[in-house]
Design a protein around this motif. Structure first.
Motif, PDB file in Angstrom:
ATOM      1  N   THR A 242       0.083 -67.536  -1.102  1.00  0.00           N
ATOM      2  CA  THR A 242      -0.927 -68.395  -1.715  1.00  0.00           C
ATOM      3  C   THR A 242      -0.639 -68.589  -3.198  1.00  0.00           C
ATOM      4  O   THR A 242       0.294 -67.996  -3.750  1.00  0.00           O
ATOM      5  CB  THR A 242      -2.332 -67.778  -1.529  1.00  0.00           C
ATOM      6  OG1 THR A 242      -3.336 -68.687  -1.986  1.00  0.00           O
ATOM      7  CG2 THR A 242      -2.469 -66.460  -2.277  1.00  0.00           C
ATOM      8  N   VAL A 243      -1.440 -69.427  -3.823  1.00  0.00           N
ATOM      9  CA  VAL A 243      -1.405 -69.628  -5.268  1.00  0.00           C
ATOM     10  C   VAL A 243      -2.664 -69.011  -5.844  1.00  0.00           C
ATOM     11  O   VAL A 243      -3.779 -69.436  -5.516  1.00  0.00           O
ATOM     12  CB  VAL A 243      -1.329 -71.121  -5.633  1.00  0.00           C
ATOM     13  CG1 VAL A 243      -1.438 -71.306  -7.151  1.00  0.00           C
ATOM     14  CG2 VAL A 243      -0.034 -71.734  -5.122  1.00  0.00           C
ATOM     15  N   LYS A 244      -2.500 -67.987  -6.663  1.00  0.00           N
ATOM     16  CA  LYS A 244      -3.649 -67.349  -7.295  1.00  0.00           C
ATOM     17  C   LYS A 244      -4.034 -68.137  -8.537  1.00  0.00           C
ATOM     18  O   LYS A 244      -3.207 -68.365  -9.423  1.00  0.00           O
ATOM     19  CB  LYS A 244      -3.314 -65.903  -7.674  1.00  0.00           C
ATOM     20  CG  LYS A 244      -4.486 -65.159  -8.303  1.00  0.00           C
ATOM     21  CD  LYS A 244      -4.092 -63.732  -8.648  1.00  0.00           C
ATOM     22  CE  LYS A 244      -5.244 -62.984  -9.283  1.00  0.00           C
ATOM     23  NZ  LYS A 244      -4.864 -61.588  -9.642  1.00  0.00           N
ATOM     24  N   VAL A 245      -5.286 -68.560  -8.580  1.00  0.00           N
ATOM     25  CA  VAL A 245      -5.773 -69.354  -9.703  1.00  0.00           C
ATOM     26  C   VAL A 245      -6.719 -68.513 -10.545  1.00  0.00           C
ATOM     27  O   VAL A 245      -7.644 -67.890 -10.013  1.00  0.00           O
ATOM     28  CB  VAL A 245      -6.505 -70.625  -9.211  1.00  0.00           C
ATOM     29  CG1 VAL A 245      -7.004 -71.444 -10.392  1.00  0.00           C
ATOM     30  CG2 VAL A 245      -5.596 -71.464  -8.331  1.00  0.00           C
ATOM     31  N   ASP A 246      -6.491 -68.480 -11.850  1.00  0.00           N
ATOM     32  CA  ASP A 246      -7.408 -67.794 -12.759  1.00  0.00           C
ATOM     33  C   ASP A 246      -8.512 -68.788 -13.114  1.00  0.00           C
ATOM     34  O   ASP A 246      -8.411 -69.530 -14.084  1.00  0.00           O
ATOM     35  CB  ASP A 246      -6.673 -67.319 -14.010  1.00  0.00           C
ATOM     36  CG  ASP A 246      -7.526 -66.394 -14.869  1.00  0.00           C
ATOM     37  OD1 ASP A 246      -8.770 -66.477 -14.759  1.00  0.00           O
ATOM     38  OD2 ASP A 246      -6.967 -65.616 -15.657  1.00  0.00           O
ATOM     39  N   TYR A 247      -9.552 -68.812 -12.302  1.00  0.00           N
ATOM     40  CA  TYR A 247     -10.607 -69.798 -12.487  1.00  0.00           C
ATOM     41  C   TYR A 247     -11.431 -69.548 -13.739  1.00  0.00           C
ATOM     42  O   TYR A 247     -12.068 -70.466 -14.257  1.00  0.00           O
ATOM     43  CB  TYR A 247     -11.508 -69.839 -11.255  1.00  0.00           C
ATOM     44  CG  TYR A 247     -10.876 -70.569 -10.103  1.00  0.00           C
ATOM     45  CD1 TYR A 247     -10.784 -71.954 -10.095  1.00  0.00           C
ATOM     46  CD2 TYR A 247     -10.351 -69.873  -9.018  1.00  0.00           C
ATOM     47  CE1 TYR A 247     -10.196 -72.631  -9.040  1.00  0.00           C
ATOM     48  CE2 TYR A 247      -9.768 -70.545  -7.953  1.00  0.00           C
ATOM     49  CZ  TYR A 247      -9.700 -71.919  -7.978  1.00  0.00           C
ATOM     50  OH  TYR A 247      -9.108 -72.593  -6.934  1.00  0.00           O
ATOM     51  N   ALA A 248     -11.435 -68.313 -14.235  1.00  0.00           N
ATOM     52  CA  ALA A 248     -12.144 -68.050 -15.484  1.00  0.00           C
ATOM     53  C   ALA A 248     -11.488 -68.802 -16.634  1.00  0.00           C
ATOM     54  O   ALA A 248     -12.167 -69.388 -17.487  1.00  0.00           O
ATOM     55  CB  ALA A 248     -12.179 -66.548 -15.769  1.00  0.00           C
ATOM     56  N   VAL A 249     -10.152 -68.796 -16.670  1.00  0.00           N
ATOM     57  CA  VAL A 249      -9.425 -69.584 -17.674  1.00  0.00           C
ATOM     58  C   VAL A 249      -9.737 -71.063 -17.494  1.00  0.00           C
ATOM     59  O   VAL A 249      -9.955 -71.800 -18.456  1.00  0.00           O
ATOM     60  CB  VAL A 249      -7.907 -69.333 -17.555  1.00  0.00           C
ATOM     61  CG1 VAL A 249      -7.127 -70.313 -18.429  1.00  0.00           C
ATOM     62  CG2 VAL A 249      -7.573 -67.901 -17.960  1.00  0.00           C
ATOM     63  N   HIS A 250      -9.776 -71.493 -16.240  1.00  0.00           N
ATOM     64  CA  HIS A 250     -10.092 -72.885 -15.940  1.00  0.00           C
ATOM     65  C   HIS A 250     -11.480 -73.256 -16.471  1.00  0.00           C
ATOM     66  O   HIS A 250     -11.673 -74.322 -17.077  1.00  0.00           O
ATOM     67  CB  HIS A 250     -10.022 -73.096 -14.431  1.00  0.00           C
ATOM     68  CG  HIS A 250     -10.279 -74.495 -13.975  1.00  0.00           C
ATOM     69  ND1 HIS A 250      -9.628 -75.587 -14.501  1.00  0.00           N
ATOM     70  CD2 HIS A 250     -11.128 -74.987 -13.038  1.00  0.00           C
ATOM     71  CE1 HIS A 250     -10.054 -76.687 -13.914  1.00  0.00           C
ATOM     72  NE2 HIS A 250     -10.975 -76.344 -13.023  1.00  0.00           N
ATOM     73  N   GLY A 251     -12.457 -72.370 -16.269  1.00  0.00           N
ATOM     74  CA  GLY A 251     -13.803 -72.629 -16.764  1.00  0.00           C
ATOM     75  C   GLY A 251     -13.852 -72.720 -18.276  1.00  0.00           C
ATOM     76  O   GLY A 251     -14.552 -73.581 -18.831  1.00  0.00           O
ATOM     77  N   ARG A 252     -13.110 -71.851 -18.956  1.00  0.00           N
ATOM     78  CA  ARG A 252     -13.087 -71.898 -20.419  1.00  0.00           C
ATOM     79  C   ARG A 252     -12.482 -73.210 -20.908  1.00  0.00           C
ATOM     80  O   ARG A 252     -12.964 -73.807 -21.884  1.00  0.00           O
ATOM     81  CB  ARG A 252     -12.295 -70.712 -20.964  1.00  0.00           C
ATOM     82  CG  ARG A 252     -12.981 -69.373 -20.720  1.00  0.00           C
ATOM     83  CD  ARG A 252     -12.441 -68.289 -21.645  1.00  0.00           C
ATOM     84  NE  ARG A 252     -11.033 -68.006 -21.427  1.00  0.00           N
ATOM     85  CZ  ARG A 252     -10.577 -67.109 -20.569  1.00  0.00           C
ATOM     86  NH1 ARG A 252     -11.429 -66.441 -19.790  1.00  0.00           N
ATOM     87  NH2 ARG A 252      -9.287 -66.878 -20.441  1.00  0.00           N
TER      88      ARG A 252
ATOM     89  N   PRO B 215      -3.089 -68.491 -21.699  1.00  0.00           N
ATOM     90  CA  PRO B 215      -2.663 -67.770 -20.492  1.00  0.00           C
ATOM     91  C   PRO B 215      -2.301 -68.735 -19.381  1.00  0.00           C
ATOM     92  O   PRO B 215      -2.829 -69.844 -19.295  1.00  0.00           O
ATOM     93  CB  PRO B 215      -3.904 -66.950 -20.124  1.00  0.00           C
ATOM     94  CG  PRO B 215      -5.043 -67.725 -20.698  1.00  0.00           C
ATOM     95  CD  PRO B 215      -4.523 -68.369 -21.938  1.00  0.00           C
ATOM     96  N   ASP B 216      -1.384 -68.312 -18.513  1.00  0.00           N
ATOM     97  CA  ASP B 216      -1.039 -69.109 -17.353  1.00  0.00           C
ATOM     98  C   ASP B 216      -2.152 -68.942 -16.332  1.00  0.00           C
ATOM     99  O   ASP B 216      -2.491 -67.833 -15.951  1.00  0.00           O
ATOM    100  CB  ASP B 216       0.292 -68.639 -16.764  1.00  0.00           C
ATOM    101  CG  ASP B 216       0.836 -69.602 -15.727  1.00  0.00           C
ATOM    102  OD1 ASP B 216       0.151 -70.605 -15.451  1.00  0.00           O
ATOM    103  OD2 ASP B 216       1.928 -69.343 -15.206  1.00  0.00           O
ATOM    104  N   ASP B 217      -2.740 -70.058 -15.904  1.00  0.00           N
ATOM    105  CA  ASP B 217      -3.895 -69.955 -15.027  1.00  0.00           C
ATOM    106  C   ASP B 217      -3.533 -69.973 -13.556  1.00  0.00           C
ATOM    107  O   ASP B 217      -4.418 -69.950 -12.702  1.00  0.00           O
ATOM    108  CB  ASP B 217      -4.911 -71.062 -15.330  1.00  0.00           C
ATOM    109  CG  ASP B 217      -4.263 -72.437 -15.393  1.00  0.00           C
ATOM    110  OD1 ASP B 217      -3.066 -72.536 -15.078  1.00  0.00           O
ATOM    111  OD2 ASP B 217      -4.968 -73.400 -15.753  1.00  0.00           O
TER     112      ASP B 217
END
Length: 352
Positions: free
Chosen positions: A299-309, A332-334
């Motif tokens: 899968t592709v792990k997405v850092d959604y917290a970074v996305h929200g910021r 950071p790489d999201d």
């Protein structure tokens, strides 16, 4: 003297015309920004009351309101992606001196926009957020009806969660699906199918477009495009509905999120299809449970917290407000690609 009310909902342009000012002036007054003569404030207030413009409490708050909130329209907070996105957005908003106010919309049978009640629900939600103390709105539930409302009835900036970036290659879906398709192509897969969410969701269309673009780079097209609604049950149903001949034509199945991949894995197992020996399966999102499936899910792990910021940063830019510590904070790489046991070289483990 009574005045005939317009049949449609009044807009800030109607208020501006009634008050004899520009619509920019009305918007700034509603947000509590700028300095205006008492006479101007009085005319705008009177126009709001006359036209019964939403928000109803705007006229009472004109002179004193402070736009210290950011509204967030969401559909579902039980899933990992939306909840982490909201958490990141809330922290970023707080750093900038705002409170994040969440308004949840119903899911409409889990698919969304084809229900007649959706427009009314969105109108009510926007009514809760289109207030003098709300500086802007984040639409974390991007469906077509919201797209049509984005430039109309709200008097504050509205940022959509997957709206087109100036560089299409920078979007989460595009970058993530590039990694997925490159991985499968590197394993020799040519017969790749895609299982996505409802095409009436902006997120679904963007992710499907990303898959097609990534396949095109390898001179490939999807051998099949299946439709779910992001849930595990819809993933299982989509695979169960395949005819044997269609299932036999698929060498790899790319799923638009991990939940649908989970359902797809169950349905394939029910039909005696070995994963990854017969079909490789991938997900998207990187939910914590994805590494504990059988087999563990690529899968592709997405850092959604970074996305929200970053969504909040985009809104702050629209508002002309400074982004918190832009020079000091690293970028950071999201996304992170996680190759696991649900994918294998094409034909590598296939029975003779």
């Amino acid at each position: 003297m009574s005045r005939e009310q317009p049949s449609r909902r009044p807009t800030i342009y109607d208020v501006a015309k009634e008050a004899g000012v520009s619509h920019q002036t009305v918007a700034m007054v509603l947000r509590g920004q700028g300095k205006f003569r008492p006479e101007t404030l009085k005319r705008v207030s009177a126009a709001i009351e006359t036209l019964r413009y939403r928000p109803n409490n705007a006229a009472r708050a004109l002179a004193t309101s402070s736009a210290n909130r950011i509204g967030a329209l969401v559909f579902e907070l039980q899933e990992v992606g939306p909840s982490k996105t909201v958490q990141g957005a809330a922290l970023r908003a707080a750093e900038a001196g705002f409170l994040l106010e969440i308004v949840s919309l119903p899911l409409f049978d889990g698919i969304g926009p084809e229900h007649s009640g959706e427009s009314d629900a969105i109108e009510r939600a926007l009514g809760l957020l289109d207030r003098a103390d709300v500086a802007g709105i984040l639409a974390l539930a991007p469906v077509d009806r919201l797209l049509s409302l984005g430039s109309g009835p709200v008097s504050v900036p509205l940022v959509m969660e997957l709206e087109d970036a100036s560089d299409p290659g920078s979007t989460l879906s595009r970058r993530g699906m590039d990694l997925v398709i490159d991985h499968l192509a590197g394993l020799g897969h040519r017969r790749i199918a895609y299982l996505g969410g409802s095409p009436t969701w902006l997120a679904s269309r963007r992710r499907a477009e990303a898959v097609r673009a990534a396949l095109a780079r390898h001179d490939l097209e999807p051998v099949a495009e299946l439709t779910g609604d992001w849930s595990a049950s819809s993933g299982a149903q989509a695979v169960r509905a395949l005819r044997p001949a269609d299932l036999a034509s698929i060498g790899a199945l790319v799923c638009g999120n991990d939940q649908m991949a989970l359902g797809a894995l169950l349905a394939l197992d029910e039909q005696g299809v070995d994963v990854p020996g017969r079909i490789s399966v991938t997900g998207f999102d990187g939910i914590p449970e994805s590494g504990f499936l059988r087999p563990p899910l690529t899968t592709v792990k997405v850092d959604y917290a970074v996305h929200g910021r970053r969504l909040v940063d985009s809104l702050l830019t629209r508002l002309g407000r400074p982004v918190p510590d832009p020079a000091r904070e690293p970028a950071p790489d999201d996304i992170e690609f996680l190759a696991r046991a649900s994918t294998a070289r094409s034909g590598e483990l296939r029975a003779p």
